[in-house]
Design a protein around this motif. Structure first.
Motif, PDB file in Angstrom:
ATOM      1  N   GLY A  14      21.509  10.670 -30.336  1.00  0.00           N
ATOM      2  CA  GLY A  14      22.324  10.838 -32.057  1.00  0.00           C
ATOM      3  C   GLY A  14      21.954  11.620 -32.696  1.00  0.00           C
ATOM      4  N   VAL A  15      20.717  12.243 -32.613  1.00  0.00           N
ATOM      5  CA  VAL A  15      20.880  14.127 -32.940  1.00  0.00           C
ATOM      6  C   VAL A  15      21.767  14.694 -32.412  1.00  0.00           C
ATOM      7  N   ALA A  16      22.246  15.035 -31.479  1.00  0.00           N
ATOM      8  CA  ALA A  16      23.812  15.918 -31.076  1.00  0.00           C
ATOM      9  C   ALA A  16      24.660  15.691 -32.070  1.00  0.00           C
ATOM     10  N   THR A  17      25.096  14.140 -31.620  1.00  0.00           N
ATOM     11  CA  THR A  17      26.085  13.554 -32.761  1.00  0.00           C
ATOM     12  C   THR A  17      26.361  13.580 -33.687  1.00  0.00           C
ATOM     13  N   ARG A  43       4.769  13.991 -33.222  1.00  0.00           N
ATOM     14  CA  ARG A  43       4.586  13.030 -32.512  1.00  0.00           C
ATOM     15  C   ARG A  43       4.612  13.011 -31.031  1.00  0.00           C
ATOM     16  N   GLY A  44       5.085  13.584 -30.150  1.00  0.00           N
ATOM     17  CA  GLY A  44       4.731  13.421 -28.934  1.00  0.00           C
ATOM     18  C   GLY A  44       6.533  12.531 -27.662  1.00  0.00           C
ATOM     19  N   HIS A  45       7.138  11.929 -29.176  1.00  0.00           N
ATOM     20  CA  HIS A  45       7.411  11.290 -28.483  1.00  0.00           C
ATOM     21  C   HIS A  45       8.760  11.699 -28.062  1.00  0.00           C
ATOM     22  N   PHE A  46       9.446  13.094 -28.826  1.00  0.00           N
ATOM     23  CA  PHE A  46      10.577  14.061 -27.525  1.00  0.00           C
ATOM     24  C   PHE A  46      10.108  15.600 -27.444  1.00  0.00           C
ATOM     25  N   ASN A  47      10.745  16.091 -26.703  1.00  0.00           N
ATOM     26  CA  ASN A  47      10.380  16.942 -26.306  1.00  0.00           C
ATOM     27  C   ASN A  47      10.827  18.678 -27.962  1.00  0.00           C
ATOM     28  N   ILE A  48      10.162  19.332 -27.861  1.00  0.00           N
ATOM     29  CA  ILE A  48      10.634  19.565 -29.101  1.00  0.00           C
ATOM     30  C   ILE A  48      11.881  21.074 -28.385  1.00  0.00           C
ATOM     31  N   PHE A  49      11.769  21.792 -27.715  1.00  0.00           N
ATOM     32  CA  PHE A  49      12.884  22.852 -27.081  1.00  0.00           C
ATOM     33  C   PHE A  49      14.048  21.057 -26.626  1.00  0.00           C
ATOM     34  N   ALA A  50      13.652  20.702 -26.282  1.00  0.00           N
ATOM     35  CA  ALA A  50      15.233  19.503 -26.161  1.00  0.00           C
ATOM     36  C   ALA A  50      16.004  19.704 -27.303  1.00  0.00           C
ATOM     37  N   VAL A  51      14.976  19.362 -28.249  1.00  0.00           N
ATOM     38  CA  VAL A  51      15.710  19.286 -29.701  1.00  0.00           C
ATOM     39  C   VAL A  51      16.107  19.839 -30.268  1.00  0.00           C
ATOM     40  N   ALA A  52      15.623  21.110 -29.835  1.00  0.00           N
ATOM     41  CA  ALA A  52      15.503  22.777 -30.726  1.00  0.00           C
ATOM     42  C   ALA A  52      17.741  23.060 -29.985  1.00  0.00           C
ATOM     43  N   VAL A  53      17.800  22.835 -28.557  1.00  0.00           N
ATOM     44  CA  VAL A  53      18.263  23.486 -28.049  1.00  0.00           C
ATOM     45  C   VAL A  53      20.049  22.273 -28.312  1.00  0.00           C
ATOM     46  N   THR A  54      19.385  20.379 -27.956  1.00  0.00           N
ATOM     47  CA  THR A  54      20.592  20.085 -27.965  1.00  0.00           C
ATOM     48  C   THR A  54      21.403  20.036 -29.566  1.00  0.00           C
ATOM     49  N   ALA A  55      20.289  20.359 -30.852  1.00  0.00           N
ATOM     50  CA  ALA A  55      20.658  20.518 -32.017  1.00  0.00           C
ATOM     51  C   ALA A  55      21.651  21.856 -32.087  1.00  0.00           C
ATOM     52  N   PHE A  56      21.194  23.100 -31.513  1.00  0.00           N
ATOM     53  CA  PHE A  56      21.880  23.860 -31.889  1.00  0.00           C
ATOM     54  C   PHE A  56      23.153  24.440 -30.612  1.00  0.00           C
ATOM     55  N   LEU A  57      23.146  23.100 -29.493  1.00  0.00           N
ATOM     56  CA  LEU A  57      24.640  23.329 -29.159  1.00  0.00           C
ATOM     57  C   LEU A  57      25.478  22.583 -29.669  1.00  0.00           C
ATOM     58  N   ALA A  58      25.237  21.739 -30.747  1.00  0.00           N
ATOM     59  CA  ALA A  58      25.825  20.871 -30.753  1.00  0.00           C
ATOM     60  C   ALA A  58      26.431  21.576 -32.392  1.00  0.00           C
TER      61      ALA A  58
END
Length: 197
Positions: A14-17, A43-58
């Motif tokens: 969803g973030v990537a899209t 809050r521990g639901h996602f991995n912050i590095f995965a969020v950042a990398v996903t958003a950066f690539l998108a």
């Protein structure tokens, strides 16, 4: 926060899209999606590095798609369909003028400005900025933008809405001040050149 629910449901995809489509010209809440996903990571639901990398690539890929849309379709395409995504002819002329004069700097700064962010790549392609140069500055801008909002969301905790409102307000002031200083510098430099002639 409504975006938290959407991000929780669709996760990284969803973030990537959202970030991807916003980056090539479709109005979407990319910034909000990053902050919401980062808040969930806090809050521990996602991995912050995965969020950042996903958003950066998108963001980087989305802007590059926008660049090639502008490069292949050119101004006629933007003039014909721009009104559907709030890119009116007068607004397009302003973007093109800025991009022509300040190219690489605008690619980075535009990332942080609502309205400019969505058409950054498209206008860079239309004005025929060399793609390697665009890509370099686009990657830098995406990294700074994602890094900023990922950090805000991650450390925001229960004060997410207050913090994002405050930062958005001061970020706009900081960017406006930076643009004024840049224009003053350019004007001063031109004045000195004319004085030498």
């Amino acid at each position: 926060m409504e975006m938290l629910g959407a991000v929780d449901r669709f996760g990284y995809a969803g973030v990537a899209t959202i970030v991807f489509v916003e980056s090539f010209g479709i109005p979407a809440p990319g910034e909000t999606a990053i902050i919401a996903a980062a808040a969930y990571a806090g809050r521990g639901h996602f991995n912050i590095f995965a969020v950042a990398v996903t958003a950066f690539l998108a963001a980087a890929v989305g802007d590059s798609v926008g660049y090639w849309i502008g490069r292949r379709g050119g101004r006629p395409l933007l003039t014909r369909f721009g009104r559907y995504v709030r890119l009116t002819p007068p607004r397009l002329e302003k973007f093109e003028a800025f991009m022509t004069r300040h190219g690489p700097k605008m690619v980075v700064v535009a990332r942080f400005v609502e309205g400019l962010r969505q058409f950054n790549g498209v206008v860079a392609g239309t004005t025929r900025m060399p793609f390697p140069r665009f890509l370099l500055w686009n990657v830098l801008g995406a990294a700074l933008w994602v890094g900023c909002w990922s950090t805000v969301g991650y450390f925001a905790g229960n004060h997410l809405e207050e913090i994002t409102t405050t930062i958005s307000r001061y970020l706009v002031v900081a960017i406006a001040a930076a643009v004024v200083l840049l224009l003053a510098y350019i004007w001063n430099r031109r004045r000195r050149r004319r004085a030498k002639i």
